[in-house]
Write an enzyme that holds these catalytic residues in place. Structure first.
Site, short mmCIF file in Angstrom:
data_model
loop_
_atom_site.label_atom_id
_atom_site.label_comp_id
_atom_site.label_asym_id
_atom_site.label_seq_id
_atom_site.Cartn_x
_atom_site.Cartn_y
_atom_site.Cartn_z
N SER A 43 -14.65 23.59 -19.84
CA SER A 43 -15.34 23.09 -21.07
C SER A 43 -16.49 23.26 -21.40
O SER A 43 -17.10 23.09 -20.52
CB SER A 43 -13.85 23.93 -22.39
N GLU A 73 -16.80 31.21 -17.64
CA GLU A 73 -15.39 31.40 -18.85
C GLU A 73 -15.47 31.09 -19.64
O GLU A 73 -16.73 30.81 -20.19
CB GLU A 73 -13.78 30.25 -17.76
N HIS A 76 -9.53 28.58 -20.07
CA HIS A 76 -9.05 28.33 -21.30
C HIS A 76 -8.00 28.91 -21.79
O HIS A 76 -6.59 28.48 -22.66
CB HIS A 76 -9.68 28.08 -22.64
#
Length: 311
Positions: A116, A215, A282
């Site tokens: 992330s 992502e 995630h």
């Protein structure tokens, strides 16, 4: 897969008895969120220690920039610390990456794991030290999202030196995003927002010949479109070898254009293999992959195989 460039720093594999420091370079967390991660790491024979400022809090940041950078630099400088596990993402890594002692990183390379917002940290470590990293769950562990298979995947990336293979999953939303073919290149990337935010900074890697990992979470399709269009217009996707598409979790809004439509439109005409449906990101069942090492993307067979980040 091709042999890795000897200039790439692959830190030593973690072994039972090794100390790993849990740090929060980005957003804040709480002890109860990290307790399960500590239990997991301890069960692997590791010795997790919580950095002094890991639970600090200043609004959406895990304490002041100086505190977060201090924990990172302490981890990199301490010869007894053999791994650095980020607790979570959120926001804030870009604010501290210029404060990292890259000489210490190069002098005693250690495996760094996270994802992330940690994409920004991994990009900085790649630029400053050519350090291969691990893109995987943080220590703020939630069994409901990251079950046994997720734990096994992270363990393999940190504590073994075998190649790692992730297979596309038909149930993943991005599974239909595919351009058949086979590509070999260095796996670089991570969170799409952070890749885009790194453009124009010294940390933006040269993606020529690379397999790009993307992502995202909670970004509507039009914003995903905007980010991918930005990357296209900046020219950074022109020389890619392939694209590995992970999870795009909760990326929907009221329009009838889906995130799969956007990914297919913005990636499908690059002239390189594209493989969606990879459980990386995630979403539930998140798996771990090395970044900075050589990878083979087989979009026909539906697999991404990488050489380990550790040696």
């Amino acid at each position: 897969m091709t042999a890795d460039d000897p200039s790439v720093l692959r830190p030593p594999v973690l072994r039972e008895g090794d100390t790993v420091l849990l740090v929060s370079p980005s957003g804040p967390t709480r002890p109860e969120r990290v307790a399960r991660g500590i239990e997991l790491l301890t069960g692997w024979g590791l010795r997790p220690q919580v950095a002094p400022n890991a639970y600090a809090r200043r609004g959406y940041l895990a304490g002041d920039d100086a505190l977060r950078a201090a924990d990172l630099n302490a981890a990199f400088a301490d010869p007894h610390v053999r791994g650095v596990i980020c607790t979570r993402g959120g926001y804030g890594a870009q604010r501290v990456v210029d404060l990292i002692d890259m000489a210490a990183v190069r002098r005693d390379p250690k495996v760094v794991a996270g994802f992330s917002d940690i994409t920004a940290l991994q990009f900085a470590l790649w630029r400053g030290a050519r350090l291969a990293g691990v893109h995987g769950p943080g220590a703020a562990w939630v069994d409901e999202r990251t079950p046994l298979r997720s734990a096994e995947s992270l363990h393999a990336a940190l504590m073994t030196t075998a190649p790692l293979t992730v297979t596309a999953v038909p149930g993943e939303e991005t599974y239909p995003v595919r351009v058949p073919g086979r590509a070999v290149g260095r796996l670089l990337g991570g969170n799409l927002c952070l890749i885009t935010a790194t453009l124009g900074t010294p940390d933006m890697p040269d993606l020529t010949g690379a397999v790009l990992l993307v992502e995202e979470v909670q970004e509507p399709p039009y914003k995903v479109d905007r980010m991918l269009t930005h990357l296209r217009r900046a020219g950074v996707l022109d020389g890619l070898a392939g694209v590995a598409v992970g999870q795009f979790t909760d990326c929907a809004d009221g329009w009838d254009t889906t995130v799969v439509d956007v990914l297919t439109d913005r990636l499908g005409d690059l002239g390189v293999p594209v493989l969606g449906g990879l459980p990386i990101g995630h979403g539930p069942g998140q798996l771990t992959v090395p970044v900075g090492t050589s990878a083979t993307l087989d979009a026909t067979a539906g697999t991404l195989t990488t050489t380990p980040a550790v040696r």
